[in-house]
Design a protein around this motif. Structure first.
Motif, mmCIF file in Angstrom:
data_model
loop_
_atom_site.group_PDB
_atom_site.id
_atom_site.type_symbol
_atom_site.label_atom_id
_atom_site.label_comp_id
_atom_site.label_asym_id
_atom_site.label_seq_id
_atom_site.Cartn_x
_atom_site.Cartn_y
_atom_site.Cartn_z
ATOM 1 N N ALA A 94 44.942 39.946 47.471
ATOM 2 C CA ALA A 94 43.637 40.592 47.654
ATOM 3 C C ALA A 94 42.900 40.700 46.320
ATOM 4 N N ASP A 95 43.625 41.033 45.253
ATOM 5 C CA ASP A 95 43.000 41.126 43.929
ATOM 6 C C ASP A 95 42.490 39.763 43.468
ATOM 7 N N LEU A 96 43.268 38.712 43.723
ATOM 8 C CA LEU A 96 42.838 37.365 43.336
ATOM 9 C C LEU A 96 41.605 36.939 44.138
ATOM 10 N N GLU A 97 41.592 37.260 45.426
ATOM 11 C CA GLU A 97 40.422 36.926 46.246
ATOM 12 C C GLU A 97 39.175 37.631 45.723
ATOM 13 N N MET A 98 39.326 38.878 45.314
ATOM 14 C CA MET A 98 38.193 39.630 44.780
ATOM 15 C C MET A 98 37.708 39.000 43.473
ATOM 16 N N ALA A 99 38.642 38.588 42.613
ATOM 17 C CA ALA A 99 38.265 37.958 41.350
ATOM 18 C C ALA A 99 37.525 36.641 41.598
ATOM 19 N N ILE A 100 37.982 35.869 42.574
ATOM 20 C CA ILE A 100 37.317 34.606 42.904
ATOM 21 C C ILE A 100 35.900 34.865 43.414
ATOM 22 N N ARG A 101 35.742 35.861 44.291
ATOM 23 C CA ARG A 101 34.400 36.204 44.794
ATOM 24 C C ARG A 101 33.483 36.622 43.649
ATOM 25 N N LYS A 102 34.000 37.402 42.715
ATOM 26 C CA LYS A 102 33.191 37.833 41.565
ATOM 27 C C LYS A 102 32.775 36.634 40.725
ATOM 28 N N GLY A 103 33.728 35.737 40.486
ATOM 29 C CA GLY A 103 33.421 34.550 39.704
ATOM 30 C C GLY A 103 32.353 33.700 40.369
ATOM 31 N N ARG A 104 32.484 33.491 41.664
ATOM 32 C CA ARG A 104 31.504 32.689 42.387
ATOM 33 C C ARG A 104 30.139 33.372 42.421
ATOM 34 N N SER A 105 30.156 34.709 42.519
ATOM 35 C CA SER A 105 28.881 35.433 42.585
ATOM 36 C C SER A 105 28.095 35.339 41.279
ATOM 37 N N CYS A 106 28.790 35.062 40.170
ATOM 38 C CA CYS A 106 28.048 34.909 38.913
ATOM 39 C C CYS A 106 27.901 33.439 38.527
ATOM 40 N N GLY A 107 28.101 32.547 39.509
ATOM 41 C CA GLY A 107 27.790 31.137 39.302
ATOM 42 C C GLY A 107 28.919 30.273 38.783
ATOM 43 N N MET A 108 30.128 30.794 38.696
ATOM 44 C CA MET A 108 31.242 29.979 38.204
ATOM 45 C C MET A 108 31.679 28.994 39.286
ATOM 46 N N SER A 109 32.029 27.780 38.860
ATOM 47 C CA SER A 109 32.566 26.796 39.802
ATOM 48 C C SER A 109 34.053 27.094 40.031
ATOM 49 N N ASP A 110 34.599 26.499 41.075
ATOM 50 C CA ASP A 110 36.022 26.680 41.343
ATOM 51 C C ASP A 110 36.861 26.159 40.174
ATOM 52 N N GLU A 111 36.400 25.074 39.558
ATOM 53 C CA GLU A 111 37.122 24.512 38.411
ATOM 54 C C GLU A 111 37.115 25.491 37.233
ATOM 55 N N GLU A 112 35.983 26.121 36.981
ATOM 56 C CA GLU A 112 35.900 27.107 35.892
ATOM 57 C C GLU A 112 36.800 28.312 36.182
ATOM 58 N N ILE A 113 36.827 28.734 37.429
ATOM 59 C CA ILE A 113 37.689 29.858 37.814
ATOM 60 C C ILE A 113 39.156 29.483 37.618
ATOM 61 N N ALA A 114 39.525 28.274 38.029
ATOM 62 C CA ALA A 114 40.908 27.804 37.876
ATOM 63 C C ALA A 114 41.293 27.707 36.400
#
Length: 123
Positions: A94-114
Motif C-alpha cells: 500500500a505504501d509503494l502504491e501511494m508513492a507511485i501515485r504521488k510520483g505520477r501526480s507530479c509528472g514522473m514517468s514509470d521509468e523515473e519512478i523505477a
C-alpha cells in the motif's frame, strides 16, 4: 490499550480502531491471550458507537488477530507469524502504491519512478 480516533478523518473509525489494534499486536504491545476491553467499554472510552467498535472487532476476528468467546469477551489470538508477515507485506504494498501515485501526480514517468526506487533501495 491506548487508541486514538480522529473523528474528522475521512478514514472510517472502525478501520482506525482495527488498524491500531493490529499494529499493537504485531509489535508485541498486546500479547496472545490478552483480553481486549469490552465493546461497550472501548466505545465509551473513545466516544464512539458500540456498533463501530463491534465492526472493528469483527474485522479483527475475520483476519485472525482476535477471537471472541461469547459471554467472556475478545482476546488476542495466538500470534500466527505468517499472518503477521502477510499483513506487513500488505502495508508495504500500500505504501509503494501511494508513492507511485504521488510520483505520477507530479509528472514522473514509470521509468523515473523505477530508477528512484533503485537508488533508494541501494541506500
Amino acid at each position: 490499550m491506548n487508541l486514538i480516533v480522529n473523528h474528522s478523518s475521512m478514514w472510517p473509525i472502525y478501520d482506525q480502531i482495527a488498524d491500531q489494534v493490529k499494529d499493537q499486536i504485531m509489535h508485541g504491545k498486546l500479547a496472545a491471550g490478552e483480553a481486549l476491553p469490552s465493546v461497550r467499554t472501548l466505545a465509551k472510552e473513545l466516544k464512539v458507537s458500540a456498533l463501530t467498535v463491534k465492526k472493528a472487532y469483527d474485522t479483527l476476528e475475520a483476519e485472525g488477530f482476535i477471537h471472541t468467546v461469547h459471554g467472556k469477551g475478545s482476546f488476542v489470538a495466538f500470534a500466527d507469524q505468517s499472518l503477521m508477515l502477510e499483513e506487513k507485506k500488505k502495508e508495504v504494498e500500500a505504501d509503494l502504491e501511494m508513492a507511485i501515485r504521488k510520483g505520477r501526480s507530479c509528472g514522473m514517468s514509470d521509468e523515473e519512478i523505477a530508477q528512484l526506487f533503485q537508488i533508494v533501495l541501494e541506500d
